[in-house]
Structures are given as structure tokens and as C-alpha cells.
Scaffold this motif. Structure first.
Motif, mmCIF file in Angstrom:
data_model
loop_
_atom_site.group_PDB
_atom_site.id
_atom_site.type_symbol
_atom_site.label_atom_id
_atom_site.label_comp_id
_atom_site.label_asym_id
_atom_site.label_seq_id
_atom_site.Cartn_x
_atom_site.Cartn_y
_atom_site.Cartn_z
ATOM 1 N N ALA A 12 -61.001 -89.498 -25.461
ATOM 2 C CA ALA A 12 -60.119 -90.479 -24.827
ATOM 3 C C ALA A 12 -60.658 -91.885 -25.014
ATOM 4 C CB ALA A 12 -59.969 -90.163 -23.341
ATOM 5 N N THR A 15 -60.048 -92.958 -28.639
ATOM 6 C CA THR A 15 -58.638 -93.279 -28.849
ATOM 7 C C THR A 15 -58.280 -94.611 -28.216
ATOM 8 O OG1 THR A 15 -58.069 -90.925 -28.899
ATOM 9 C CG2 THR A 15 -56.283 -92.481 -28.489
ATOM 10 N N GLY A 16 -58.764 -94.848 -26.997
ATOM 11 C CA GLY A 16 -58.490 -96.115 -26.333
ATOM 12 C C GLY A 16 -59.084 -97.296 -27.077
ATOM 13 N N ALA A 19 -56.999 -97.857 -30.209
ATOM 14 C CA ALA A 19 -55.707 -98.432 -29.846
ATOM 15 C C ALA A 19 -55.869 -99.897 -29.441
ATOM 16 C CB ALA A 19 -55.071 -97.635 -28.709
ATOM 17 N N ARG A 102 -50.850 -95.117 -32.176
ATOM 18 C CA ARG A 102 -52.151 -94.484 -32.401
ATOM 19 C C ARG A 102 -52.480 -93.495 -31.283
ATOM 20 N NH1 ARG A 102 -56.560 -95.238 -35.545
ATOM 21 N NH2 ARG A 102 -55.585 -97.004 -36.607
ATOM 22 N N VAL A 103 -52.139 -93.846 -30.044
ATOM 23 C CA VAL A 103 -52.386 -92.939 -28.923
ATOM 24 C C VAL A 103 -51.553 -91.666 -29.071
ATOM 25 C CG1 VAL A 103 -52.150 -92.656 -26.432
ATOM 26 C CG2 VAL A 103 -53.031 -94.794 -27.355
ATOM 27 N N HIS A 107 -52.901 -87.832 -29.090
ATOM 28 C CA HIS A 107 -52.723 -87.024 -27.877
ATOM 29 C C HIS A 107 -51.255 -86.858 -27.511
ATOM 30 C CE1 HIS A 107 -57.036 -87.336 -27.289
ATOM 31 N NE2 HIS A 107 -56.964 -88.651 -27.296
ATOM 32 N N LEU A 153 -55.830 -90.032 -21.394
ATOM 33 C CA LEU A 153 -56.042 -91.286 -22.108
ATOM 34 C C LEU A 153 -57.218 -92.094 -21.584
ATOM 35 C CD1 LEU A 153 -52.307 -92.422 -22.335
ATOM 36 C CD2 LEU A 153 -53.624 -91.088 -23.979
ATOM 37 N N MET A 158 -54.137 -98.666 -21.210
ATOM 38 C CA MET A 158 -53.323 -97.825 -22.071
ATOM 39 C C MET A 158 -52.454 -96.828 -21.301
ATOM 40 S SD MET A 158 -52.242 -97.369 -25.040
ATOM 41 C CE MET A 158 -53.335 -98.598 -25.757
#
Length: 241
Positions: A12, A15-16, A19, A102-103, A107, A153, A158
Motif C-alpha cells: 500500500a 502504491t501510494g 501514485a 495507478r492505484v 488494487h 490503500l 489517496m
């Protein structure tokens, strides 16, 4: 097969971070485009305001200043400078879309499952009185849905950004009408309590469709702004010719 509805904290966080970097990069690009196109066209047009088509600008005196301020060419200049803000707004919206894209790529299934469970839980907890279900949208806030998405997330902006996108994109009234029509067709009582698998499947499908729409941020607003900007600049050049 759907992915696990919980993501590892490290995943997470990555990913954050990605992003966020995507959002910053495309925001910088959008602001650069705003100043290049909007500001460039405005300053180019300013050089035309003292050209041969603007004799009042060279006449001097307070009357000439007033006439210049309220002349059509000056009004065009004021509209042209507003396009800096228009391009900046479009650039930030596009950057937000790319970050959310992208998030979703990382996921999407987990987000759809979490969001569907949260929205369905709100609906299932409401009384089945006439019109009560139609107020579900008022009970579903960005903060509440963002908290449900946080385990997937992580903390930060986000989850709230994605929750705001989903609440704004999902037609909850139409979704509720579709669900109630399906229950009526199946002969299911509207007063049954507890979890409704059909409702959760319906919402998850609609959430998935909304997330899929996010996969390709539209360039249409930029193209429309470019066309309007070009027309306005052409009018200004004609007025100052």
C-alpha cells in the motif's frame, strides 16, 4: 479470481508513493502547459493591443484609458488570461486521474470489494420505509468510504480521493432502483434483513465499471479548451488587425 481484499502495508505504501509521484509529475506538466499556452497567448496578444488596429491606445489622456479598458480587444485580453486557470484546472484533474489509475491497476479488485461492502452495508442497515433508501447517498460520506478503503490503500489523501471519485461517479439512485427491480422480479421480500449477496454483487460490478472508466483519463476537456482558446485568440487578432 479476485485478489485478497487486504494489501500488505508495504504494498500500500509503494502504491501510494507511486501514485503521489505520478500526481506531482503530471501536475507540474499541467501547470507548465497552462503558463506556456495560456500565458504565452496572453502576452503575445498584449503586443497587438498597441498595434495599428488600436489607435485609441496611442491617443493619450484619461478618456483614451477608459475607452481602452472597455473596448472589445481588452475584453478579449481578460478572457485570454483566464485560460491560464482553465489549463491549470484541466492539468490537475488529469494528474488526479492518472494517479488514481495507478492505484486501480495495483488494487482494483480489492478496492471494488471494499467499496461494495461499505456501500451495501449502508443500504442494508437502512430502514426499508418508502423513500428511506433514496437517502443513502446523503449517509455515504467521503470520510466514511475512505476509512473503508484505508486498509487497502494506506493512510493519506489517496483513499479519500478515490472515495470522492466513486461517490461522484456512482449513480446510487439508479443502482438502488435496479436492485429493487431485481428483487421484485425475483419475488424477494423488501423487508428481509441481513446481507444481500445480490446487492453486493451489483454494487461491486458497478464499482468495477467506474474504476475501469478511470483507466483512460479523457483528453476531451483539453481539446475543447484548445479549440475555444484558438477561436478567442483569432477573434482578438481580427479586432486588432
Amino acid at each position: 479470481m479476485a485478489r485478497d481484499t487486504t494489501a500488505a502495508p508495504a504494498s500500500a505504501w509503494r502504491t501510494g508513493a507511486r501514485a503521489g509521484a505520478t500526481f506531482v509529475w503530471h501536475t507540474v506538466q499541467g501547470l507548465a502547459l497552462a503558463f506556456l499556452l495560456g500565458g504565452g497567448a496572453f502576452f503575445f496578444y498584449l503586443t497587438r493591443l498597441s498595434g495599428p488596429g488600436m489607435p485609441v491606445a496611442r491617443a493619450g489622456g484619461a478618456g483614451a484609458v477608459v475607452a481602452l479598458l472597455f473596448s472589445p480587444p481588452t475584453l478579449v485580453a481578460l478572457l485570454l488570461i483566464l485560460f491560464v486557470g482553465v489549463y491549470a484546472h484541466i492539468g490537475i484533474a488529469y494528474a488526479r486521474g492518472r494517479a488514481l489509475q495507478r492505484v486501480v491497476a495495483a488494487h482494483g479488485d480489492a478496492v471494488a470489494a471494499r467499496a461494495a461492502a461499505a456501500i451495501a452495508g449502508r443500504i442494508e442497515a437502512m430502514p426499508r420505509a418508502h423513500g428511506a433508501l433514496q437517502r443513502t447517498a446523503d449517509w455515504l460520506s467521503v470520510d466514511a468510504l475512505g476509512q473503508q478503503l484505508a486498509p487497502v490503500l494506506g493512510q493519506g489523501r489517496m483513499p479519500r480521493m478515490l472515495a470522492g471519485f466513486l461517490i461522484g461517479r456512482l449513480p446510487l439512485s439508479d443502482l438502488l432502483a435496479e436492485w429493487q427491480a431485481g428483487r421484485a422480479a425475483a419475488g424477494t421480500s423488501a423487508v428481509e434483513a441481513g446481507q444481500d449477496p445480490a446487492l453486493r454483487a451489483l454494487i461491486e460490478r458497478r464499482v468495477g465499471e467506474a474504476l475501469h472508466d478511470m483507466a483512460a483519463p479523457s483528453r476531451r476537456p483539453l481539446l475543447l479548451a484548445l479549440a475555444a482558446h484558438a477561436v478567442l485568440l483569432a477573434v482578438g487578432l481580427w479586432l486588432t488587425a
